[in-house]
Write a protein that holds these residues in place. Structure first.
Motif, mmCIF file in Angstrom:
data_model
loop_
_atom_site.group_PDB
_atom_site.id
_atom_site.type_symbol
_atom_site.label_atom_id
_atom_site.label_comp_id
_atom_site.label_asym_id
_atom_site.label_seq_id
_atom_site.Cartn_x
_atom_site.Cartn_y
_atom_site.Cartn_z
ATOM 1 N N SER A 1 13.243 11.402 50.497
ATOM 2 C CA SER A 1 12.459 12.604 50.426
ATOM 3 C C SER A 1 13.250 13.600 49.653
ATOM 4 O O SER A 1 12.811 14.363 48.926
ATOM 5 C CB SER A 1 12.237 12.974 51.858
ATOM 6 N N ASN A 2 14.531 13.733 50.190
ATOM 7 C CA ASN A 2 15.409 14.960 49.716
ATOM 8 C C ASN A 2 15.787 14.774 48.301
ATOM 9 O O ASN A 2 15.588 15.632 47.485
ATOM 10 C CB ASN A 2 16.617 15.205 50.497
ATOM 11 N N LEU A 3 15.702 13.672 47.886
ATOM 12 C CA LEU A 3 16.104 13.047 46.362
ATOM 13 C C LEU A 3 14.878 13.393 45.513
ATOM 14 O O LEU A 3 15.202 14.075 44.416
ATOM 15 C CB LEU A 3 16.435 11.645 46.228
ATOM 16 N N TRP A 4 13.757 13.165 45.935
ATOM 17 C CA TRP A 4 12.689 13.212 45.008
ATOM 18 C C TRP A 4 11.923 14.964 45.213
ATOM 19 O O TRP A 4 11.524 15.448 44.264
ATOM 20 C CB TRP A 4 11.389 12.365 45.199
ATOM 21 N N PHE A 5 11.964 15.285 46.509
ATOM 22 C CA PHE A 5 11.329 16.609 46.722
ATOM 23 C C PHE A 5 12.104 17.819 46.642
ATOM 24 O O PHE A 5 11.712 19.036 46.470
ATOM 25 C CB PHE A 5 10.414 16.575 47.930
ATOM 26 N N ALA A 6 13.372 17.652 47.218
ATOM 27 C CA ALA A 6 14.442 18.707 47.205
ATOM 28 C C ALA A 6 14.561 19.576 45.804
ATOM 29 O O ALA A 6 14.429 20.718 45.746
ATOM 30 C CB ALA A 6 15.751 18.547 47.755
ATOM 31 N N PRO A 7 15.025 18.747 44.832
ATOM 32 C CA PRO A 7 14.791 19.537 43.498
ATOM 33 C C PRO A 7 13.403 20.469 43.186
ATOM 34 O O PRO A 7 13.471 21.235 42.418
ATOM 35 C CB PRO A 7 14.884 18.201 42.477
ATOM 36 N N ILE A 8 12.329 19.697 43.497
ATOM 37 C CA ILE A 8 11.018 20.163 43.088
ATOM 38 C C ILE A 8 11.126 21.689 43.881
ATOM 39 O O ILE A 8 10.582 22.721 43.303
ATOM 40 C CB ILE A 8 9.961 19.379 43.419
ATOM 41 N N GLU A 9 11.402 21.638 45.258
ATOM 42 C CA GLU A 9 11.511 22.546 46.067
ATOM 43 C C GLU A 9 12.399 23.691 45.557
ATOM 44 O O GLU A 9 12.122 24.837 45.570
ATOM 45 C CB GLU A 9 11.697 22.272 47.541
ATOM 46 N N ARG A 10 13.508 23.202 45.349
ATOM 47 C CA ARG A 10 14.462 24.311 44.771
ATOM 48 C C ARG A 10 14.151 24.811 43.419
ATOM 49 O O ARG A 10 14.060 26.052 43.130
ATOM 50 C CB ARG A 10 15.890 23.344 44.363
ATOM 51 N N GLN A 11 13.351 24.099 42.481
ATOM 52 C CA GLN A 11 12.863 24.666 41.173
ATOM 53 C C GLN A 11 11.903 25.626 41.690
ATOM 54 O O GLN A 11 11.716 26.694 41.085
ATOM 55 C CB GLN A 11 12.284 23.641 40.188
ATOM 56 N N TYR A 12 10.904 25.061 42.489
ATOM 57 C CA TYR A 12 9.770 25.942 42.905
ATOM 58 C C TYR A 12 10.280 27.392 43.521
ATOM 59 O O TYR A 12 9.926 28.636 43.056
ATOM 60 C CB TYR A 12 8.725 25.432 43.996
ATOM 61 N N GLU A 13 11.453 27.163 44.621
ATOM 62 C CA GLU A 13 12.061 28.419 44.976
ATOM 63 C C GLU A 13 12.728 29.327 43.841
ATOM 64 O O GLU A 13 12.498 30.665 43.952
ATOM 65 C CB GLU A 13 13.088 28.210 46.017
ATOM 66 N N ALA A 14 13.308 28.601 42.978
ATOM 67 C CA ALA A 14 13.946 29.463 41.747
ATOM 68 C C ALA A 14 12.851 30.251 41.256
ATOM 69 O O ALA A 14 13.071 31.441 40.564
ATOM 70 C CB ALA A 14 14.781 28.739 40.874
ATOM 71 N N GLU A 15 11.625 29.541 40.691
ATOM 72 C CA GLU A 15 10.539 30.108 39.831
ATOM 73 C C GLU A 15 10.053 31.342 40.754
ATOM 74 O O GLU A 15 9.633 32.211 40.334
ATOM 75 C CB GLU A 15 9.537 29.227 39.425
ATOM 76 N N LEU A 16 9.754 30.860 42.069
ATOM 77 C CA LEU A 16 9.293 31.728 42.914
ATOM 78 C C LEU A 16 10.046 33.129 42.999
ATOM 79 O O LEU A 16 9.499 34.103 42.883
ATOM 80 C CB LEU A 16 9.020 31.376 44.237
ATOM 81 N N PHE A 17 11.404 32.967 43.239
ATOM 82 C CA PHE A 17 12.346 34.026 43.313
ATOM 83 C C PHE A 17 12.191 34.930 41.959
ATOM 84 O O PHE A 17 12.213 36.195 41.817
ATOM 85 C CB PHE A 17 13.651 33.721 43.367
ATOM 86 N N GLN A 18 11.992 34.174 40.670
ATOM 87 C CA GLN A 18 11.968 34.844 39.488
ATOM 88 C C GLN A 18 10.794 35.568 39.484
ATOM 89 O O GLN A 18 10.914 36.640 38.775
ATOM 90 C CB GLN A 18 12.006 33.990 38.222
ATOM 91 N N LYS A 19 9.860 35.115 39.826
ATOM 92 C CA LYS A 19 8.434 35.784 39.725
ATOM 93 C C LYS A 19 8.342 36.928 40.796
ATOM 94 O O LYS A 19 7.847 38.027 40.372
ATOM 95 C CB LYS A 19 7.270 34.866 40.111
ATOM 96 N N VAL A 20 9.197 36.776 41.863
ATOM 97 C CA VAL A 20 9.024 37.892 43.008
ATOM 98 C C VAL A 20 9.960 38.822 42.375
ATOM 99 O O VAL A 20 9.651 40.139 42.730
ATOM 100 C CB VAL A 20 9.789 37.263 44.184
ATOM 101 N N PHE A 21 10.975 38.633 41.781
ATOM 102 C CA PHE A 21 11.917 39.670 41.165
ATOM 103 C C PHE A 21 11.262 40.346 40.047
ATOM 104 O O PHE A 21 11.100 41.563 40.035
ATOM 105 C CB PHE A 21 13.156 39.018 40.507
ATOM 106 N N LEU A 22 10.464 39.538 39.116
ATOM 107 C CA LEU A 22 9.674 40.261 38.082
ATOM 108 C C LEU A 22 8.433 41.075 38.434
ATOM 109 O O LEU A 22 8.210 42.150 37.935
ATOM 110 C CB LEU A 22 9.471 39.226 36.941
ATOM 111 N N TYR A 23 7.814 40.481 39.411
ATOM 112 C CA TYR A 23 6.521 41.030 39.517
ATOM 113 C C TYR A 23 6.740 41.948 40.978
ATOM 114 O O TYR A 23 5.336 42.561 41.338
ATOM 115 C CB TYR A 23 5.497 39.932 39.738
ATOM 116 N N VAL A 24 7.582 41.636 41.742
ATOM 117 C CA VAL A 24 7.527 42.351 43.104
ATOM 118 C C VAL A 24 8.922 43.272 43.046
ATOM 119 O O VAL A 24 8.880 44.557 43.183
ATOM 120 C CB VAL A 24 7.634 41.437 44.234
ATOM 121 N N LEU A 25 10.083 42.645 42.974
ATOM 122 C CA LEU A 25 11.591 43.574 43.393
ATOM 123 C C LEU A 25 11.496 44.489 42.229
ATOM 124 O O LEU A 25 11.990 45.563 42.459
ATOM 125 C CB LEU A 25 12.481 42.554 43.241
ATOM 126 N N LEU A 26 11.374 44.103 40.801
ATOM 127 C CA LEU A 26 11.632 44.937 39.563
ATOM 128 C C LEU A 26 10.503 46.095 39.904
ATOM 129 O O LEU A 26 10.842 47.197 39.725
ATOM 130 C CB LEU A 26 11.518 44.194 38.284
#
Length: 535
Positions: free
Chosen positions: A255-280
């Motif tokens: 599960s970690n092999l297949w879903f952890a990268p997706i989750e990390r990518q999702y978290e990175a994209e989410l952070f980017q969106k949060v930074f661009l659209y919320v934090l900034l």
């Protein structure tokens, strides 16, 4: 004793021989059977969906890959069999399993309507199916799709569900989920039904940004390993393997092999969106707020003195208003004029002591109590039939209106009323306000003056008659005295002269009476006709 004990445990030779042969056969068969699964290479055919990432898909080398592929291989390793996994279109996978051409299929959603063809393992994962719609769409539930356009991937569980339910919508079936999302993104459809992991994986891979999951999940379904309905024993082995890989941690590793990268990518994209659209924006807003506060402080510093001065001025104005109200109240209470207010229904709202005193009451409270207790009105001002209300309908203010009233003890008196209408902002009558002055003494004086004037009129009229009444007989006496002797005639003529003198004096008074008549005619409108004296 020993022999007896020994003979008691011996079996007949034929039975002993049969037991030995049975043990030998069992010892021979058990290893062979075990070896057939573990070492002789018993292999099951497993077809994977070639377009169902990250669970099953065809990799760049053309081999099957994905979470479910690794899971079935781990199960086979623990259960003692091997699995030949090959990728195929999902429609072919379902058809092959229905025909029992293959042994197993992974990631098939469990549904009661499929149990007549397949048997299912315990779930290897549970997923939520969502409606995916355009960003601007307001669709949030399946009921809103009645009569709408829905796009589905061929073989998906929702193809069967909507068909079995005869759902009233225009449904389009495309070969796979990739094509489903591409056409949904291009427009022309109201919604697509797909589970979230597959949709997220493919949308990221295809660069689709204009779709969103709408509302709550429409259903939560279990993904299982499926076999032909005639192979329940094989599913039993699969279930045992699932239990084992859950206990030994292999399931978690895969599960970690297949879903952890997706989750990390999702978290990175989410952070980017949060930074661009919320934090900034928040940082920008904080900067603006800081500058605004700094500017505001300067403004506050400048305005403080002005506000203090304004506050002082308002306090002074308020004190002046209070003083004015006290002064007004003092004038109201101490005024010698009666002041009153009456509501539109003819009830007294307020009155001052002078007004109550005019009607013979000690104070306004006593008069108000009397107004409540007595059936008949104590003042004609409360009677809407009073002529003054008719005048107030024609004009907003009436002055010098005199009314005859009665005091508390029944004594009649006269008041002079000044009354006006007070309206609210909408023009409706709020109350009547006025003053009342006791003019009883003036009315009595006017009455006495009228009596005196009448007496003067009578006296002047009698004076006119008296002049003629004296002069006519005197003329006759003078004529008759000429027939008498000289002595008698002289005496009579002397008396006639005295009487004539008196008449001349009356003539003087007559002139003065004419002046009086002119005064009465001018100032009191009294007309008296006097006969003019003959000269």
């Amino acid at each position: 004793m020993y022999k007896k004990k020994e003979s008691s445990h011996l079996l007949p030779f034929p039975i002993q021989l049969s037991l030995i042969l049975s043990i030998f056969i069992l010892c021979f068969l058990i290893p062979v059977s075990s070896g057939a699964d573990e070492k002789s290479g018993v292999e099951y055919q497993y077809w994977a969906d070639e377009n169902y990432p990250p669970f099953e898909f065809k990799d760049n080398s053309g081999n099957a890959a994905g979470f479910s592929v690794d899971i079935i291989r781990a199960i086979g390793k623990e259960a003692g069999f091997t699995v030949n996994v090959t990728p195929h279109p999902w429609g072919e996978v379902k058809a092959a399993l229905s025909n029992h051409t293959i042994d197993l299929s992974g990631t098939m959603a469990y549904d009661i309507n499929r149990t007549d063809r397949f048997v299912f393992s315990v779930p290897i994962v549970t997923l939520n199916w969502y409606l995916y719609v355009q960003e601007h769409s307001d669709i949030t539930s399946l009921d809103q799709l009645k009569g709408k356009r829905i796009i589905l991937a061929s073989g998906d569980i929702w193809e069967e569900k909507l068909e079995n339910a005869r759902f009233p919508a225009n449904i389009t079936i495309v070969p796979d989920y990739r094509e489903q999302l591409l056409q949904m993104s291009a427009g022309g459809y109201d919604a697509a039904i797909i589970n979230k992991p597959v949709a997220s994986y493919l949308m990221e891979q295809l660069g689709i940004r204009n779709l969103k999951p709408a509302g709550e999940p429409i259903e939560r379904l279990k993904l299982c390993v499926a076999a032909h309905k005639s192979d329940p024993d094989l599913i039993g082995k699969i279930n045992e393997g699932i239990v084992i890989i859950n206990r030994n941690g292999e399931y978690e590793r895969i599960s970690n092999l297949w879903f952890a990268p997706i989750e990390r990518q999702y978290e990175a994209e989410l952070f980017q969106k949060v930074f661009l659209y919320v934090l900034l924006p928040v940082l920008g807003l904080l900067f603006v707020i800081f500058m605004w506060i700094w500017t505001l402080r300067r403004m506050v510093a400048r305005k403080t003195v002005e506000l203090q001065n304004e506050l002082s001025a308002r306090i002074a104005a308020q004190n002046a208003l209070l003083a004015s109200e006290k002064k007004y109240r003092a004038l109201f209470e101490d005024s010698i004029l009666g002041i009153f207010r009456i509501d539109p229904d003819g009830r007294f709202l307020e009155m001052n002591p002078a007004f109550a005193g005019i009607y013979g009451y000690k104070n306004p409270e006593e008069m108000k109590q009397a107004l409540k207790e007595k059936d008949t009105p104590l003042s004609s001002l409360t009677n809407k039939e009073n002529p003054i209300y008719g005048l107030l309908k024609q004009q907003s203010e009436v002055t010098g209106f005199e009314l005859e009233e009665k005091r508390q003890d029944g004594t009649p008196f006269w008041i002079n009323v000044h009354m006006k209408v007070v309206c609210d902002d909408n023009g409706a009558i709020e109350f009547y306000e006025g003053t009342a002055e006791d003019v009883t003494r003036r009315k009595m004086a006017e009455y006495e003056n009228e009596l005196a004037l009448a007496q003067i009129k009578k006296n002047i009229a009698e004076l006119s008659i008296l002049n003629d009444g004296i002069r006519n007989p005197l003329t006759i006496i003078a004529t008759l005295s000429e027939n008498l002797g000289p002595y008698e005639n002289a005496i009579i003529q002397e008396q006639i002269k005295k009487i004539d003198l008196l008449i001349n004096q009356l003539d003087i008074r007559w002139v003065e009476s004419e002046k009086i008549i002119n005064y009465l005619r001018k100032h009191h409108d009294i007309h008296i006709t006097i006969k003019q004296k003959d000269t």
